[in-house]
Structure formats: structure tokens, C-alpha cells
Design a protein around this motif. Structure first.
Motif, PDB file in Angstrom:
ATOM      1  N   LYS A 440      33.296  28.977  38.304  1.00 20.53           N
ATOM      2  CA  LYS A 440      32.427  29.905  39.034  1.00 20.53           C
ATOM      3  C   LYS A 440      32.974  31.310  38.882  1.00 20.53           C
ATOM      4  CE  LYS A 440      31.401  29.086  43.452  1.00 20.53           C
ATOM      5  NZ  LYS A 440      31.665  29.031  44.912  1.00 20.53           N
ATOM      6  N   TYR A 441      32.037  32.272  38.834  1.00 22.82           N
ATOM      7  CA  TYR A 441      32.443  33.674  38.874  1.00 22.82           C
ATOM      8  C   TYR A 441      31.558  34.402  39.860  1.00 22.82           C
ATOM      9  CZ  TYR A 441      34.451  38.089  37.410  1.00 22.82           C
ATOM     10  OH  TYR A 441      35.136  39.281  37.397  1.00 22.82           O
ATOM     11  N   VAL A 442      32.193  35.154  40.785  1.00 21.04           N
ATOM     12  CA  VAL A 442      31.479  35.888  41.823  1.00 21.04           C
ATOM     13  C   VAL A 442      31.717  37.379  41.613  1.00 21.04           C
ATOM     14  CG1 VAL A 442      31.182  36.266  44.298  1.00 21.04           C
ATOM     15  CG2 VAL A 442      31.831  33.996  43.455  1.00 21.04           C
ATOM     16  N   ARG A 443      30.640  38.133  41.485  1.00 27.21           N
ATOM     17  CA  ARG A 443      30.729  39.587  41.354  1.00 27.21           C
ATOM     18  C   ARG A 443      30.364  40.225  42.688  1.00 27.21           C
ATOM     19  NH1 ARG A 443      31.202  41.182  36.386  1.00 27.21           N
ATOM     20  NH2 ARG A 443      29.145  40.517  35.671  1.00 27.21           N
ATOM     21  N   ALA A 444      31.116  41.242  43.079  1.00 30.02           N
ATOM     22  CA  ALA A 444      30.878  41.955  44.330  1.00 30.02           C
ATOM     23  C   ALA A 444      30.896  43.449  44.065  1.00 30.02           C
ATOM     24  CB  ALA A 444      31.939  41.584  45.356  1.00 30.02           C
ATOM     25  N   ASP A 445      30.225  44.199  44.956  1.00 31.44           N
ATOM     26  CA  ASP A 445      30.189  45.648  44.738  1.00 31.44           C
ATOM     27  C   ASP A 445      31.267  46.395  45.517  1.00 31.44           C
ATOM     28  OD1 ASP A 445      29.108  45.340  47.248  1.00 31.44           O
ATOM     29  OD2 ASP A 445      27.244  46.408  46.847  1.00 31.44           O
ATOM     30  N   LEU A 446      31.939  45.728  46.438  1.00 29.89           N
ATOM     31  CA  LEU A 446      32.976  46.408  47.221  1.00 29.89           C
ATOM     32  C   LEU A 446      34.331  45.703  47.171  1.00 29.89           C
ATOM     33  CD1 LEU A 446      31.150  47.544  50.492  1.00 29.89           C
ATOM     34  CD2 LEU A 446      32.168  49.012  48.761  1.00 29.89           C
ATOM     35  N   ILE A 447      34.318  44.382  47.236  1.00 31.50           N
ATOM     36  CA  ILE A 447      35.557  43.616  47.224  1.00 31.50           C
ATOM     37  C   ILE A 447      35.849  43.137  45.800  1.00 31.50           C
ATOM     38  CG2 ILE A 447      35.300  42.925  49.620  1.00 31.50           C
ATOM     39  CD1 ILE A 447      34.251  40.230  48.638  1.00 31.50           C
ATOM     40  N   PRO A 448      37.074  42.683  45.520  1.00 26.78           N
ATOM     41  CA  PRO A 448      37.381  42.214  44.160  1.00 26.78           C
ATOM     42  C   PRO A 448      36.520  41.018  43.763  1.00 26.78           C
ATOM     43  CG  PRO A 448      39.404  42.631  45.401  1.00 26.78           C
ATOM     44  CD  PRO A 448      38.276  42.729  46.385  1.00 26.78           C
ATOM     45  N   ASP A 449      36.153  40.953  42.482  1.00 24.53           N
ATOM     46  CA  ASP A 449      35.460  39.788  41.953  1.00 24.53           C
ATOM     47  C   ASP A 449      36.368  38.565  42.083  1.00 24.53           C
ATOM     48  OD1 ASP A 449      33.558  41.632  41.299  1.00 24.53           O
ATOM     49  OD2 ASP A 449      33.771  41.446  39.129  1.00 24.53           O
ATOM     50  N   GLU A 450      35.737  37.383  42.065  1.00 27.23           N
ATOM     51  CA  GLU A 450      36.495  36.152  42.227  1.00 27.23           C
ATOM     52  C   GLU A 450      36.068  35.140  41.158  1.00 27.23           C
ATOM     53  OE1 GLU A 450      37.167  35.190  46.750  1.00 27.23           O
ATOM     54  OE2 GLU A 450      35.166  36.047  46.503  1.00 27.23           O
ATOM     55  N   GLY A 451      37.046  34.563  40.470  1.00 27.29           N
ATOM     56  CA  GLY A 451      36.784  33.517  39.499  1.00 27.29           C
ATOM     57  C   GLY A 451      37.550  32.267  39.881  1.00 27.29           C
ATOM     58  N   TYR A 452      36.940  31.092  39.666  1.00 27.59           N
ATOM     59  CA  TYR A 452      37.587  29.833  40.059  1.00 27.59           C
ATOM     60  C   TYR A 452      37.348  28.754  39.011  1.00 27.59           C
ATOM     61  CZ  TYR A 452      37.866  32.075  44.619  1.00 27.59           C
ATOM     62  OH  TYR A 452      38.128  32.956  45.632  1.00 27.59           O
ATOM     63  N   ARG A 453      38.371  27.927  38.793  1.00 28.74           N
ATOM     64  CA  ARG A 453      38.228  26.704  38.016  1.00 28.74           C
ATOM     65  C   ARG A 453      38.017  25.562  39.012  1.00 28.74           C
ATOM     66  NH1 ARG A 453      39.411  25.815  32.552  1.00 28.74           N
ATOM     67  NH2 ARG A 453      38.864  23.672  33.129  1.00 28.74           N
ATOM     68  N   LEU A 454      36.786  25.202  39.225  1.00 28.19           N
ATOM     69  CA  LEU A 454      36.444  24.226  40.262  1.00 28.19           C
ATOM     70  C   LEU A 454      36.946  22.833  39.942  1.00 28.19           C
ATOM     71  CD1 LEU A 454      32.788  25.431  40.873  1.00 28.19           C
ATOM     72  CD2 LEU A 454      34.822  25.988  42.228  1.00 28.19           C
ATOM     73  N   ASP A 455      37.085  22.504  38.672  1.00 32.73           N
ATOM     74  CA  ASP A 455      37.589  21.181  38.320  1.00 32.73           C
ATOM     75  C   ASP A 455      39.061  21.031  38.666  1.00 32.73           C
ATOM     76  OD1 ASP A 455      38.195  23.097  36.393  1.00 32.73           O
ATOM     77  OD2 ASP A 455      37.968  21.731  34.684  1.00 32.73           O
ATOM     78  N   ARG A 456      39.815  22.121  38.618  1.00 33.58           N
ATOM     79  CA  ARG A 456      41.250  22.089  38.935  1.00 33.58           C
ATOM     80  C   ARG A 456      41.537  22.538  40.358  1.00 33.58           C
ATOM     81  NH1 ARG A 456      43.053  25.543  33.597  1.00 33.58           N
ATOM     82  NH2 ARG A 456      42.316  24.071  31.986  1.00 33.58           N
ATOM     83  N   ASP A 457      40.664  23.348  40.904  1.00 33.22           N
ATOM     84  CA  ASP A 457      40.888  23.964  42.212  1.00 33.22           C
ATOM     85  C   ASP A 457      39.585  23.931  43.015  1.00 33.22           C
ATOM     86  OD1 ASP A 457      41.891  25.476  44.335  1.00 33.22           O
ATOM     87  OD2 ASP A 457      41.584  27.399  43.298  1.00 33.22           O
ATOM     88  N   PRO A 458      39.129  22.735  43.436  1.00 35.69           N
ATOM     89  CA  PRO A 458      37.829  22.631  44.114  1.00 35.69           C
ATOM     90  C   PRO A 458      37.774  23.358  45.448  1.00 35.69           C
ATOM     91  CG  PRO A 458      39.023  20.539  44.217  1.00 35.69           C
ATOM     92  CD  PRO A 458      39.770  21.409  43.257  1.00 35.69           C
TER      93      PRO A 458
END
Length: 522
Positions: A440-458
Motif C-alpha cells: 500500500k502507498y498513502v499520499r498526503a498533502d500535509l503529513i509524510p506519505d506512508e508505504g507498507y508491505r502488507l504481506d510482511r507487516d499486516p
């Protein structure tokens, strides 16, 4: 298309229910015996992704098959405008349609109930005229005003009043038994030769948690609901701390509420079986979004796109689907096409009888189709399909515009606690996400973006830089494509003009008088 001479659809939304608190998804506390029985004859989807983390845009997507940025129903413009609903299409096709809910957003005021010939919101927090007539029209005019793209005017307080009452024991009595009873009466009285479409939203798992005593004694013995934090904004603002013991009590009350819903739903299922309508009825059970109970330092379902909020339960019973479990990616907005498919309805056949741009049936978005998500066969790909077609992997897309009522309450609770929220607090940020089955990748306009490997880190405990992981990088690339198709990325904070005089310029004298009576104008 699938469909019989007479067929029915029962669509149930368990509002604010987390997937991991249900028996069909491995929860061992025994909260959902009825759903576990239902799951034995249904398809259980493990990777169903909601298009947003809160009620209004999700239901608008369910009813239109469109993403939030396409249908436009959000807190800044809290109504579905000029977009034909699933219910309107079915009613025009000869089906009896009904909607029963105790959710304040699912009302004629928001346009979500358009097309439902029988409806009751069971929502009595405010006088009826507050959410109808000239005041509702004024809200629409105000939200169309160019000065209010990010924050609403003083009319926001009307919604805030409702939410404040819901967050107290005063509005805590369950409407679910009445919702079930009205649904049963509607089905019993339906005389359409085509069939019926019944949509219900059960609100018990939404804050505040005041479960009936029998379920509270089973799951939260000795817990007084008034002794725990029932207002998520107090916690999220930093004005209220919650320790591990209190979190355990909150989760236990939540479980009790889910069990109450499960029992009532089982009562409806049993009646459908006894009345001989079960076999000819497609049943869809889903949650619109989940809830956070301290995970990621948050409470409730605002200000984030974590999987506890957007990876929702979805169970579907239909002859075209085996009693099975599926791990492939599913988007909740595909339920629009799934219902059309189940009933054999072609929206274009009734387009002339309905105002607005009717969304055509798309077999590549129907869960009942063997070509589900084979988007290369879509005749007119939407922005999600266009994005996936350009990539090698499948993705679901989630959008969360800046909230209004929740933000108002958060600021209020922070002020009461002597706390000043920083300009870059996550509550002020807009969020979009692309999610595959493993990243997953989450883009935000004020806070830092967030990326996750859901298979390793659900549990999404550690963010991953896209430069350091190819699966996260692929999700970021998918999101960028979706953003371009949606009209641009939300990566620059926008400025809001909060001139109250301009905001209320279109409100008529009757509306102003009503606001003055309620204390929102001097």
C-alpha cells in the motif's frame, strides 16, 4: 447477465465493523454465530477494500459505482447531486425498493436515499425540519460557494450537534430491532413481479457503545459505558489519555454491540428461510469502514487510511458464487454492478426515465462475473480501470478529503484541553491510497506519505520508502496514475477562505431565522 424471473437482493451494511472482530475472519470470541452460519453458504472475501473510511462517500460509491472524487459526496458537499442511484435504477425497472437505517448520513437530505420508495432513517437527533426543506437547500448552496472548498460555514454546527448527541448516552438506544422489523414488513408486503431490493444499515458498532445489557454482561461484565472514553476526538486531540485496561473495556463493549447486530441479523435471516424467500434472495453483508481502537495512536475512523479502516468484511450469497473464501482484491464499489448483475437489470434500458448520467452495467466489476476485474474487456474504463490496465498488478483506490465536522470537534476538544493543534496535524490532511494484496502507498498533502508491505507487516507498523522496496514503489506508481486520472494529486495544501458573511450569502431569510433560533447566528 445473471437474473431470474423474480429475484431479490438484501444488502446489509454493518456500519463501523472491523473485519478482525468477526468469526468468519478468525475472531475467536464468539461475537458472530449467525454470520458464521451465513459464511458456510457464502463467499467470504478477504481483501475487500472500501473507497473511503467513512459513511457518506462509501455509501455514495455503493449506490453509484463511482469513486468519491467522481460522485463528489463528501463533508464539503454532503449530498449526492445529479447522480442516479442504484435504487433509482431498480425502482424504474419495476423492483420494490426500501432503505432502513439509523445513520444520519443516509437520509433524503444527502440524496443517498433517492430511488428508495420505502425508507426510514430512524434518526431523531434533530428536528425533522433541520435536515430538510430550506435548510437543506441552504447547505447545498453554501457548499457550492467557491469560498468553502475546504471548510464549511456555521452550518457545520448542525451536523456537529447531531454527532455530539450521538456521542452521549442520550442517543444510544439501538434502532436495530426496529430496522429489522421494518425490513421484514417491507419484504412481506412486496408485490412486485420483478422482486425487491432492501438496503439496511445497522449502526450499533458506531460510537458510542451502549450495548443491550444481555450482551454487555456476556462480553463486558462489570464495564459501565459511562466510565470509558466514548468520544474519539478527546483522545485524538491529546486531551484524554486511555490506558490498556480502558482500551480493553472499550473493545469489549464494541464486541457486545457487534453480537447484538449479529443476533438481529440472524433473526431476519431465519425469517427469510422460514418464509421460503432465502433461496431466491442474493444476500450481501459488508462493512462500510472499520474502526481504530488505539492502533497507530488513533481512535475512531478519521484522519487515516490504515487497513483496520479500509480492508472491510464482505460476504456474498448467490448461486453464481460457491461457498468459498477468496483472497483476490475486491473493491467495495463493485457491489453496484454486482446487484445489477444479480437482478439482471440493464441501467441503459431505464436511463430515459431517470435524471442524470446513469452508470452502465460493467461485467468486469461484478463479483458474479467470470470476467471480474478483467478490465481489458471494459467498454468504457473508469479511472480505476484505466490505472490498472496500464499496470501489471491489480489495485484498489481509496480517497479521504479533509473532514469538516470531525475536524470541528477535534479543534473544540483540543481547545477545551488547552491544546493547540499544529498546522501540519494529520487531521488537516487529505489522503489517497493505492492498495494491492501485498502493498500500500498513502499520499498526503500535509503529513509524510506512508508505504507498507502488507504481506510482511499486516499491522502497518513500519513505513517503507518506495525507493527501498519494489512492491511499495509499484503501489506509489499506481497511485500517481490514479491521481492523474482523477484530476491531480493532493500533494499541496490548499487554502480556505472562511469568510462567514460570504458563506451565508445564499441563505434565505427563513434559513437565517432558523439558524438564529438554534443559536448559530447573532
Amino acid at each position: 447477465m445473471v437474473g431470474s424471473q423474480r429475484s431479490n437482493v438484501l444488502f446489509v451494511v454493518l456500519d463501523t465493523v472491523r473485519k478482525d472482530r468477526l468469526g468468519p475472519y478468525g475472531y475467536e470470541r464468539g461475537t458472530t454465530p449467525e454470520l458464521e452460519e451465513f459464511a458456510r453458504e457464502a463467499t467470504v472475501f478477504d481483501s475487500a477494500i472500501s473507497p473511503a473510511p467513512w459513511t457518506l462517500p462509501v455509501h455514495a460509491s455503493l449506490f453509484t459505482g463511482r469513486y468519491p472524487s467522481q460522485h463528489g459526496a463528501d463533508q464539503e458537499s454532503p449530498y449526492l447531486d445529479d447522480t442516479p442511484t442504484l435504487a433509482a435504477i431498480l425502482a424504474a425497472s419495476g423492483y420494490d425498493t426500501a432503505c432502513y437505517s439509523s445513520n444520519a448520513w443516509i437520509t433524503p437530505y444527502t440524496g443517498l436515499t433517492d430511488g428508495f420508495e420505502h425508507q426510514d432513517s430512524f434518526f431523531e437527533v434533530l428536528p425533522g425540519d433541520v435536515l430538510s426543506g430550506p435548510l437543506a437547500s441552504a447547505w447545498q448552496s453554501v457548499n457550492d460557494n467557491e469560498h468553502l472548498r475546504e471548510l464549511a460555514s456555521k452550518l457545520v454546527h448542525l451536523g456537529a450537534m447531531a454527532h455530539a448527541k450521538l456521542a452521549s448516552s442520550e442517543g444510544s438506544d439501538s434502532k436495530t430491532p426496529a430496522v429489522i422489523d421494518r425490513t421484514r414488513s417491507f419484504i412481506d408486503e412486496s408485490e412486485s413481479e420483478e422482486g425487491w431490493f432492501a438496503f439496511v444499515n445497522l449502526m450499533d458498532a458506531h460510537l458510542p457503545y451502549y450495548p443491550p445489557e444481555e450482551y454487555r454482561e456476556e462480553f463486558a461484565p462489570g464495564v459501565d459505558p459511562d466510565d470509558v472514553c466514548q468520544n474519539s476526538k478527546e483522545y485524538n486531540s491529546g486531551a484524554r489519555a486511555i490506558d490498556d485496561e480502558e482500551w480493553a473495556d472499550i473493545r469489549s463493549l464494541y464486541d457486545a454491540e457487534i453480537t447484538h447486530m449479529d443476533a438481529e441479523l440472524g433473526r431476519l435471516f431465519a425469517w427469510l428461510r422460514e418464509s421460503g424467500q432465502w433461496e431466491e434472495t442474493t444476500v450481501i453483508v459488508a462493512a462500510d469502514h472499520g474502526e481504530l481502537h488505539g492502533e497507530h495512536g488513533l481512535y475512531g475512523h478519521e484522519f487515516a487510511l490504515y487497513d483496520e479502516l479500509i480492508n472491510v468484511p464482505l460476504l456474498v450469497k448467490h448461486p453464481e458464487l460457491e461457498a468459498d473464501r477468496r483472497e483476490d482484491l475486491v473493491e467495495l464499489l463493485d457491489c453496484y454492478h454486482t446487484v445489477l448483475n444479480a437482478l439482471g437489470v440493464d441501467p441503459t434500458a431505464v436511463a430515459g426515465a431517470i435524471d442524470g448520467d446513469v452508470r452502465k452495467f460493467d461485467s468486469t466489476r461484478s463479483l458474479l462475473s467470470s470476467g471480474y476485474r478483467a478490465f481489458e474487456d471494459a467498454s468504457k474504463p473508469d479511472i480505476g480501470q484505466q490505472t490498472v490496465l496500464a499496470l501489471e498488478d491489480d489495485y484498489a483506490f481509496v480517497e479521504y478529503a479533509q473532514p469538516v465536522i470531525e475536524l470541528h470537534h477535534l479543534e473544540e476538544k483540543a481547545s477545551e484541553g488547552g491544546i493547540e493543534l499544529t498546522e501540519n496535524h494529520r487531521a488537516y490532511s487529505r489522503l489517497r491510497a493505492a492498495r494491492s494484496v501485498d502493498a500500500k502507498y498513502v499520499r498526503a498533502d500535509l503529513i509524510p506519505d506512508e508505504g507498507y508491505r502488507l504481506d510482511r507487516d499486516p499491522s502497518e507498523g513500519t513505513t517503507v520508502d518506495p525507493d527501498e522496496d519494489e512492491r511499495v514503489e509499484a503501489s506509489e506508481r499506481a497511485l500517481a496514475r490514479f491521481e492523474r486520472a482523477a484530476g491531480g494529486a493532493w500533494d499541496d495544501p490548499s487554502e480556505a477562505d472562511l469568510d462567514d458573511a460570504d458563506a451565508l450569502a445564499d441563505a434565505d431569510d427563513e434559513t437565517r431565522d432558523r439558524l438564529r433560533e438554534l443559536g448559530y447566528l447573532e
